[in-house]
Each structure stands twice: as C-alpha cells, then as structure tokens.
Design a protein around this motif. Structure first.
Motif, PDB file in Angstrom:
ATOM      1  N   UNK A 126      10.092  52.545  29.303  1.00  0.00           N
ATOM      2  CA  UNK A 126       9.669  52.762  30.691  1.00  0.00           C
ATOM      3  C   UNK A 126       9.547  54.246  31.058  1.00  0.00           C
ATOM      4  N   UNK A 127      10.409  55.083  30.499  1.00  0.00           N
ATOM      5  CA  UNK A 127      10.332  56.516  30.806  1.00  0.00           C
ATOM      6  C   UNK A 127       9.065  57.132  30.220  1.00  0.00           C
ATOM      7  N   UNK A 128       8.688  56.678  29.041  1.00  0.00           N
ATOM      8  CA  UNK A 128       7.438  57.156  28.436  1.00  0.00           C
ATOM      9  C   UNK A 128       6.252  56.695  29.286  1.00  0.00           C
ATOM     10  N   UNK A 129       6.305  55.456  29.757  1.00  0.00           N
ATOM     11  CA  UNK A 129       5.239  54.957  30.634  1.00  0.00           C
ATOM     12  C   UNK A 129       5.151  55.788  31.905  1.00  0.00           C
ATOM     13  N   UNK A 177       5.686  52.265  39.545  1.00  0.00           N
ATOM     14  CA  UNK A 177       6.771  51.265  39.468  1.00  0.00           C
ATOM     15  C   UNK A 177       6.207  49.868  39.245  1.00  0.00           C
ATOM     16  N   UNK A 178       5.127  49.559  39.939  1.00  0.00           N
ATOM     17  CA  UNK A 178       4.491  48.243  39.794  1.00  0.00           C
ATOM     18  C   UNK A 178       4.000  48.057  38.365  1.00  0.00           C
ATOM     19  N   UNK A 179       3.257  49.030  37.850  1.00  0.00           N
ATOM     20  CA  UNK A 179       2.691  48.868  36.502  1.00  0.00           C
ATOM     21  C   UNK A 179       3.772  48.848  35.425  1.00  0.00           C
ATOM     22  N   UNK A 180       4.801  49.660  35.568  1.00  0.00           N
ATOM     23  CA  UNK A 180       5.875  49.636  34.575  1.00  0.00           C
ATOM     24  C   UNK A 180       6.544  48.263  34.561  1.00  0.00           C
ATOM     25  N   UNK A 181       6.862  47.745  35.728  1.00  0.00           N
ATOM     26  CA  UNK A 181       7.487  46.407  35.771  1.00  0.00           C
ATOM     27  C   UNK A 181       6.533  45.358  35.191  1.00  0.00           C
ATOM     28  N   UNK A 182       5.269  45.453  35.534  1.00  0.00           N
ATOM     29  CA  UNK A 182       4.254  44.524  35.033  1.00  0.00           C
ATOM     30  C   UNK A 182       4.219  44.548  33.506  1.00  0.00           C
ATOM     31  N   UNK A 205       6.500  45.822  31.362  1.00  0.00           N
ATOM     32  CA  UNK A 205       7.783  45.491  30.740  1.00  0.00           C
ATOM     33  C   UNK A 205       8.004  43.974  30.773  1.00  0.00           C
ATOM     34  N   UNK A 206       7.735  43.357  31.911  1.00  0.00           N
ATOM     35  CA  UNK A 206       7.971  41.917  32.049  1.00  0.00           C
ATOM     36  C   UNK A 206       6.866  41.062  31.448  1.00  0.00           C
ATOM     37  N   UNK A 207       5.657  41.612  31.344  1.00  0.00           N
ATOM     38  CA  UNK A 207       4.511  40.876  30.805  1.00  0.00           C
ATOM     39  C   UNK A 207       3.784  41.775  29.802  1.00  0.00           C
ATOM     40  N   UNK A 208       4.430  42.053  28.660  1.00  0.00           N
ATOM     41  CA  UNK A 208       3.866  43.013  27.703  1.00  0.00           C
ATOM     42  C   UNK A 208       2.489  42.613  27.171  1.00  0.00           C
ATOM     43  N   UNK A 209       2.137  41.348  27.228  1.00  0.00           N
ATOM     44  CA  UNK A 209       0.806  40.951  26.771  1.00  0.00           C
ATOM     45  C   UNK A 209      -0.292  41.587  27.619  1.00  0.00           C
ATOM     46  N   UNK A 210       0.027  42.008  28.829  1.00  0.00           N
ATOM     47  CA  UNK A 210      -0.971  42.652  29.693  1.00  0.00           C
ATOM     48  C   UNK A 210      -1.400  44.004  29.144  1.00  0.00           C
ATOM     49  N   UNK A 211      -0.554  44.628  28.318  1.00  0.00           N
ATOM     50  CA  UNK A 211      -0.886  45.949  27.774  1.00  0.00           C
ATOM     51  C   UNK A 211      -2.056  45.897  26.794  1.00  0.00           C
ATOM     52  N   UNK A 212      -2.420  44.710  26.320  1.00  0.00           N
ATOM     53  CA  UNK A 212      -3.527  44.600  25.365  1.00  0.00           C
ATOM     54  C   UNK A 212      -4.836  45.127  25.932  1.00  0.00           C
ATOM     55  N   UNK A 213      -4.949  45.203  27.247  1.00  0.00           N
ATOM     56  CA  UNK A 213      -6.170  45.666  27.892  1.00  0.00           C
ATOM     57  C   UNK A 213      -6.189  47.181  28.103  1.00  0.00           C
ATOM     58  N   UNK A 214      -5.135  47.858  27.676  1.00  0.00           N
ATOM     59  CA  UNK A 214      -4.987  49.298  27.908  1.00  0.00           C
ATOM     60  C   UNK A 214      -4.660  49.993  26.596  1.00  0.00           C
ATOM     61  N   UNK A 215      -5.671  50.358  25.858  1.00  0.00           N
ATOM     62  CA  UNK A 215      -5.434  50.973  24.550  1.00  0.00           C
ATOM     63  C   UNK A 215      -4.639  52.267  24.667  1.00  0.00           C
ATOM     64  N   UNK A 216      -4.782  52.992  25.774  1.00  0.00           N
ATOM     65  CA  UNK A 216      -4.109  54.278  25.917  1.00  0.00           C
ATOM     66  C   UNK A 216      -2.599  54.164  26.073  1.00  0.00           C
ATOM     67  N   UNK A 217      -2.088  53.022  26.509  1.00  0.00           N
ATOM     68  CA  UNK A 217      -0.625  52.859  26.542  1.00  0.00           C
ATOM     69  C   UNK A 217      -0.177  51.493  26.053  1.00  0.00           C
ATOM     70  N   UNK A 218      -1.005  50.904  25.226  1.00  0.00           N
ATOM     71  CA  UNK A 218      -0.713  49.590  24.650  1.00  0.00           C
ATOM     72  C   UNK A 218       0.575  49.582  23.826  1.00  0.00           C
ATOM     73  N   UNK A 219       0.841  50.682  23.119  1.00  0.00           N
ATOM     74  CA  UNK A 219       2.000  50.726  22.228  1.00  0.00           C
ATOM     75  C   UNK A 219       3.259  51.287  22.884  1.00  0.00           C
ATOM     76  N   UNK A 220       3.180  51.655  24.142  1.00  0.00           N
ATOM     77  CA  UNK A 220       4.360  52.190  24.827  1.00  0.00           C
ATOM     78  C   UNK A 220       5.329  51.064  25.156  1.00  0.00           C
TER      79      UNK A 220
END
Length: 196
Positions: free
Chosen positions: A86-89, A61-66, A68-83
């Motif tokens: 929230x259900x897929x996450x 729940x924490x990471x999904x909210x993180x 969704x609300x701060x999508x720039x943070x996904x740049x550090x996670x190539x494995x789910x960068x393009x997700x």
C-alpha cells in the motif's frame, strides 16, 4: 395459455443493479435510475464539499483499498499491476493521477446533479471508455462504488451519518446504472475471466 405453451421460466433472483460475471444483464436492469430529490441533491453536494477539499488523498485511499481488497482489478492497470505494498501504491504518481481522474469525474457528477442530461452524458463517456478501450468488467464499478462509500463513511464520519450514507448509496446506484447503460449500448457481453 394453450396446452402447447409452457409457463414462462421463473425470474432470476434480484441482484443489485443486475450484473453477473462481467455481463450487463438487460432483463434485470431497472428501466431508469431512481431520481434524487432536491433535498438529496443538497445533502450530496454539501457533504461532497468536505470530501473534495482532500480529493487526491481520498481518491488514493479509495484506489488503494480497492486494489488491496480486490487485487484482480489491478489487471487493467499495467503501470501498477504488480504493486502489492500500500505504501508503494500511495507513492505511485500513476495511481495518484488515476485517483484524481476518478474523483474529478465524481465531482462533475455532483456539480451537475441539477442537470440529468449532463450527468448521463459524462457517465456514458466513462462507461464507453471503460467498456471499449479498457475492457473493464462492469462489476468493478459496483465494487468501486462500495469502496467509495466505505472510505467516505470512515474518513468523514461527522459528515456521513447513516441517513447521509443512504443518500450516497442512492447516488452511487444511479452512477452505476448510467455506466452500465453505456456498456449495454456498446453490446458488452464479456465473459468474466474468473468464470472461465
């Protein structure tokens, strides 16, 4: 002051634990984290017991909210960068794995609040890994701390009244202080990509 000396420049406005645009600001960083009292440590450990029973789900729940609300943070996670969904996450085994790592690191901190050296050591390792290996801007730790506090207060309202939230805010400030200390130790001077 002699005529040749100019007055010192005015101090910058205070900011939460001294981070701006991906830099750890050494001048604004408090000398040390505010220590927790025995009563505060007990409050944290008591409330954490309720949270940690559901650590994977809370972490997800924490990471999904993180993300969704701060999508720039996904740049550090190539494995789910393009997700985006929230259900897929939530179904992502990689996201679940990282959620468990975050929650287990926090658990190590909570379990060792009586041992400041252990807490410092654990958080220094987290900070150095994220600074050197993953090159994560330290501001994301501040953001993630806020998201953790939001999720805990919303998902466990009976255990997180205002006074408990204040104690947890103090703990997360200490966590952030230790992590950014590790960034400072390794000479972090990354310029924010959003500032370029």
């Amino acid at each position: 002051m002699s005529r040749r000396e100019s007055p010192p420049p005015p101090s910058p406005p205070p900011q939460l634990l001294g981070v701006r645009s991906g830099e750890v600001e050494r001048d604004d960083r408090p000398e040390r984290a505010e220590p927790l009292s025995d009563a505060e440590r007990e409050i944290i450990q008591d409330t954490w017991g309720h949270v940690y029973k559901n650590c994977e789900d809370v972490g997800v729940s924490v990471l999904i909210r993180f993300f969704i609300n701060f999508p720039s943070a996904k740049q550090y996670f190539s494995q789910f960068e393009d997700m985006e969904d929230p259900e897929e996450m939530e179904r992502s085994s990689q996201l679940r794995h990282h959620a468990c790592r975050v929650m287990n690191a926090l658990n190590t901190v909570v379990e060792n609040l009586h041992d400041p050296e252990k807490v410092s050591s654990v958080l220094a390792l987290v900070g150095k890994a994220h600074a050197i290996k993953h090159k994560v801007e330290p501001m994301y730790f501040k953001i993630l701390s806020g998201v953790i506090l939001e999720v805990l207060a919303e998902d466990f309202p009976e255990f997180f009244p205002t006074e408990v939230q204040m104690v947890w805010t103090k703990l997360m400030g200490a966590v952030y202080w230790h992590v950014t200390g590790a960034y400072t130790d390794v000479g972090w001077l990354q310029v924010s990509s959003s500032a370029v």
